[in-house]
Design an enzyme around this catalytic site. Sequence first.
Site, PDB file in Angstrom:
ATOM      1  N   ASP A 195       0.836  -1.201   0.000  1.00  0.00           N
ATOM      2  CA  ASP A 195       0.000   0.000   0.000  1.00  0.00           C
ATOM      3  C   ASP A 195       0.872   1.253   0.000  1.00  0.00           C
ATOM      4  O   ASP A 195       2.063   1.188   0.347  1.00  0.00           O
ATOM      5  CB  ASP A 195      -0.879  -0.024   1.256  1.00  0.00           C
ATOM      6  CG  ASP A 195      -1.652   1.258   1.422  1.00  0.00           C
ATOM      7  OD1 ASP A 195      -2.352   1.659   0.469  1.00  0.00           O
ATOM      8  OD2 ASP A 195      -1.562   1.878   2.502  1.00  0.00           O
ATOM      9  N   ASP A 226      -0.498   5.146   0.776  1.00  0.00           N
ATOM     10  CA  ASP A 226      -0.823   6.162   1.781  1.00  0.00           C
ATOM     11  C   ASP A 226      -0.968   5.519   3.161  1.00  0.00           C
ATOM     12  O   ASP A 226      -1.786   4.628   3.361  1.00  0.00           O
ATOM     13  CB  ASP A 226      -2.118   6.890   1.383  1.00  0.00           C
ATOM     14  CG  ASP A 226      -2.177   8.311   1.947  1.00  0.00           C
ATOM     15  OD1 ASP A 226      -1.303   8.669   2.747  1.00  0.00           O
ATOM     16  OD2 ASP A 226      -3.100   9.052   1.563  1.00  0.00           O
ATOM     17  N   ASP A 280      -1.433  -0.352   5.984  1.00  0.00           N
ATOM     18  CA  ASP A 280      -1.681   0.252   7.302  1.00  0.00           C
ATOM     19  C   ASP A 280      -3.157   0.208   7.706  1.00  0.00           C
ATOM     20  O   ASP A 280      -3.489   0.561   8.836  1.00  0.00           O
ATOM     21  CB  ASP A 280      -1.269   1.726   7.278  1.00  0.00           C
ATOM     22  CG  ASP A 280      -2.232   2.550   6.445  1.00  0.00           C
ATOM     23  OD1 ASP A 280      -2.318   2.281   5.217  1.00  0.00           O
ATOM     24  OD2 ASP A 280      -2.940   3.425   6.992  1.00  0.00           O
TER      25      ASP A 280
END
Lengths: 256, 256
Positions: A11, A13, A208
């Site tokens: 990922d 961001d 995240d």
Amino acid sequence: MLTKYKGYLIDLDGTMYLGTDIIPGAPEFIDRLNAANIPYLFVTNNSSRTPKQVADKLVKMGIHTTPENVFTTSRATAQFIHDEKPGASVYVIGEDGILEALTDKGLEVVTHENPDYVVTGIDRGITYEKLAGACLSVRNGARFISTNGDIAIPTERGFLPGNGSLTSVVTVSTETQPVFIGKPEPVIMEQALAVLGTTKEETIMVGDYYDTDIRAGIGIGIDTLLVYTGVTQPDHLDRYEIKPTHTSQNLNEWPI
Amino acid sequence: MLTKYKGYLIDLDGTMYLGTDIIPGAPEFIDRLNAANIPYLFVTNNSSRTPKQVADKLVKMGIHTTPENVFTTSRATAQFIHDEKPGASVYVIGEDGILEALTDKGLEVVTHENPDYVVTGIDRGITYEKLAGACLSVRNGARFISTNGDIAIPTERGFLPGNGSLTSVVTVSTETQPVFIGKPEPVIMEQALAVLGTTKEETIMVGDYYDTDIRAGIGIGIDTLLVYTGVTQPDHLDRYEIKPTHTSQNLNEWPI
């Protein structure tokens, strides 16, 4: 004992950067993958940027990567439509990233209201007329695709409307559900895995945010690594029945 | 035997006109109400037009009425907010009708993101920035109001996005449900009844669409007349448990 993974889906961001700030350990993590010749792809729900625009941003932040390592939901959307109907006509709500991905794949971007497909991606230039055309097209029988269901975009101003919320105008007005392409849906993940070329057993998803990244990995049956550098924090995990395979404070702590 | 009603609440689109065409019997029906001195209000979910604009359109079509007989969801929205908090600040997505109604009621239309209220009405000039401001305001704690939940607007081009679908951007993005004011919700109906000045037993709701007009009447416990000049047709009634009090092919057949 950690398994040695042979391929990484990663990922952006909250994992590589937060807004305009690089996350400590992220550049070194990519450097370690590069040094070990381990293939990886950044898997992103951002449909507005082209892979080159994304790579340029990462390079400026000190992450040594290239556009070939960026797998956007726009790319996955174009591939999905191409697989169903090569050369199809597509009515688009969206920005550069989705427009380029569709035309690169030989699909025809049209503005009339009898297209084969309607695609909605984040569009900061949204107008009533664009939404009207999308609604009329779906009512005329176009297949309805959305690049992702993200309800909000974190910015320095706060949470702004994400593509999932813009998509809902068409969903609500036409009473038609779209096919979502981005995380946590399997479409983008299966495609990214195919491009990466590793098997499910050899591959790990790193992110995240449980609801998109980890759910996406679990959804296609690969291992997952949740890093606590973005949205999901340790105490949030109580609410999820299926835990990530691994968790880590940051990517510096993760041995590849 | 029909009851003689002493007050009428009347829908517009599909009951008085269809787009730009007057519905046969509608002007004569209003003339008969006028001649008998029976009070009535047009109750409309259209938030974009002012009562004067609505009355002007009706007069041009041959319906002898005045702005005082037009009760819009914008007027109901302004009254609702005024009752809760006189002089409140309001962030608005919408056109002339809602803007005029709010300022007429002494409410303060603002563009910053810390208002007391967010109001969404149909806005053919919708932009991402307007939607962003609404989302930020709701996240900052503003009370979220929507003039109506209509998902589509019938036009000569087909069904275009209605306010209910635009409202969903804010609903989905902020995960906050709005208070809906327009039909079939009771807010607009209770207010219209208070303005009309008749009791529930004396009053009837007239409309062409079960899901908004008839449901609205049933919702506040008044009698209803479904006219088959618009959306709902006789065979549709099978699916509804509670039937309209009366049905009629058109308003010529209805003895007041």
